[in-house]
Design an enzyme around this catalytic site. Sequence first.
Site, mmCIF file in Angstrom:
data_model
loop_
_atom_site.group_PDB
_atom_site.id
_atom_site.type_symbol
_atom_site.label_atom_id
_atom_site.label_comp_id
_atom_site.label_asym_id
_atom_site.label_seq_id
_atom_site.Cartn_x
_atom_site.Cartn_y
_atom_site.Cartn_z
ATOM 1 C CG ASP A 133 24.083 61.568 44.354
ATOM 2 O OD1 ASP A 133 23.852 62.099 43.274
ATOM 3 O OD2 ASP A 133 23.188 61.081 45.071
ATOM 4 C CE LYS A 164 24.418 59.935 40.024
ATOM 5 N NZ LYS A 164 23.379 59.283 40.853
ATOM 6 C CG ASP A 204 25.172 48.963 45.924
ATOM 7 O OD1 ASP A 204 25.802 50.037 46.000
ATOM 8 O OD2 ASP A 204 24.305 48.629 46.748
ATOM 9 N N GLY A 239 31.969 50.471 47.334
ATOM 10 C CA GLY A 239 31.808 50.939 45.957
ATOM 11 C C GLY A 239 33.074 51.165 45.166
ATOM 12 C CD GLU A 274 32.966 57.384 47.792
ATOM 13 O OE1 GLU A 274 33.213 56.182 47.610
ATOM 14 O OE2 GLU A 274 32.230 57.800 48.706
ATOM 15 C CG ASP A 275 31.230 54.585 44.941
ATOM 16 O OD1 ASP A 275 31.296 55.631 45.618
ATOM 17 O OD2 ASP A 275 30.373 53.707 45.135
ATOM 18 N NE ARG A 295 28.473 46.616 46.583
ATOM 19 C CZ ARG A 295 28.301 47.880 46.966
ATOM 20 N NH1 ARG A 295 28.865 48.851 46.289
ATOM 21 N NH2 ARG A 295 27.575 48.184 48.018
ATOM 22 C CG PHE A 336 20.388 54.712 40.859
ATOM 23 C CD1 PHE A 336 20.874 55.152 42.078
ATOM 24 C CD2 PHE A 336 20.456 53.361 40.563
ATOM 25 C CE1 PHE A 336 21.416 54.266 43.002
ATOM 26 C CE2 PHE A 336 20.999 52.458 41.477
ATOM 27 C CZ PHE A 336 21.472 52.921 42.693
ATOM 28 C CB ILE A 337 24.901 54.849 37.168
ATOM 29 C CG1 ILE A 337 25.709 55.622 38.226
ATOM 30 C CG2 ILE A 337 24.474 55.818 36.087
ATOM 31 C CD1 ILE A 337 27.063 55.136 38.340
HETATM 32 P P1 IMP Z 1 26.511 61.476 48.431
HETATM 33 O O1 IMP Z 1 26.788 61.537 49.906
HETATM 34 O O2 IMP Z 1 25.130 61.937 48.109
HETATM 35 O O3 IMP Z 1 27.542 62.180 47.593
HETATM 36 O O4 IMP Z 1 26.458 59.959 48.048
HETATM 37 C C1 IMP Z 1 27.569 59.255 47.806
HETATM 38 C C2 IMP Z 1 27.299 57.778 47.923
HETATM 39 O O5 IMP Z 1 25.984 57.422 47.473
HETATM 40 C C3 IMP Z 1 28.250 57.038 47.034
HETATM 41 O O6 IMP Z 1 29.427 56.681 47.724
HETATM 42 C C4 IMP Z 1 27.445 55.848 46.575
HETATM 43 O O7 IMP Z 1 27.629 54.784 47.467
HETATM 44 C C5 IMP Z 1 26.020 56.305 46.637
HETATM 45 N N1 IMP Z 1 25.478 56.680 45.304
HETATM 46 C C6 IMP Z 1 25.210 57.925 44.858
HETATM 47 N N2 IMP Z 1 24.730 57.919 43.620
HETATM 48 C C7 IMP Z 1 24.679 56.608 43.250
HETATM 49 C C8 IMP Z 1 24.278 55.938 42.041
HETATM 50 O O8 IMP Z 1 23.855 56.541 41.024
HETATM 51 N N3 IMP Z 1 24.396 54.585 42.045
HETATM 52 C C9 IMP Z 1 24.852 53.884 43.110
HETATM 53 N N4 IMP Z 1 25.247 54.466 44.251
HETATM 54 C C10 IMP Z 1 25.159 55.822 44.330
HETATM 55 MG MG MG Z 2 30.369 54.817 48.056
#
Ligand code: IMP
Ligand code: MG
Length: 178
Positions: free
Chosen positions: A106, A134, A162, A48, A102-103, A168, A155-156
């Site tokens: 969440d 977020k 992706d 990402g 990191e991208d 992507r 969701f984006i």
């Molecule tokens: P977390 O562990 O919940 O913080 O999730 C992080 C990972 O989930 C990121 O590195 C992304 O790969 C993926 N992710 C979370 N939200 C989105 C979104 O809105 N679009 C695409 N990928 C997401």
């Molecule tokens: Mg990621």
Amino acid sequence: MENVKIKDKEFALFIPETKILEQIGRVAEEINRDLADKNPLFVCVLNGSFMFAADLMKRVNISSEISFVKLSSYKGTSSTGKLKELIGLQEDIEGRSVVIVEDIVDTGHTMVSVIEQLKQKNPADVRVATLLYKPNALKVELKLDYVAMEIPNDFILGYGLDYDGYGRNLSDIYKIVG
Ligand code: IMP
Ligand code: MG
């Protein structure tokens, strides 16, 4: 508003590339200022972060190195909660300043796991630079040092992010509609 269809879902333009690059420029300035004498290693989390990493590193002008690691892939439109091992780090980071690139943050579970795995290798310090955050989705205690943009819980995709592997390559960020 420009819409795109990716697989079965429709997405609307949310953040144009110009705004993304503007905010990445600001983050790069902060990093250049804060880490000028630290010779950091940037650890970019694939897949990402690849576009963010490229545009960020073009604007980082301090002595530094860049490396790429991989984690679990993200399936569908909700976080699986399953955490995977950090793979591919060749560098010895003992005593080193590390910046995770990191991208998106969440729930924050992924980032906490990446930080923990890196800290086991005794770096001097670990910072986090994320393109997107977020805040309303965060479920853990987590300090984010550099955040390009805060967004709501939608969701984006695009600009490296992706939906089931697709989207992507889009140079702007889109959000899901309906
Ligand atoms: P977390 O562990 O919940 O913080 O999730 C992080 C990972 O989930 C990121 O590195 C992304 O790969 C993926 N992710 C979370 N939200 C989105 C979104 O809105 N679009 C695409 N990928 C997401
Ligand atoms: Mg990621």
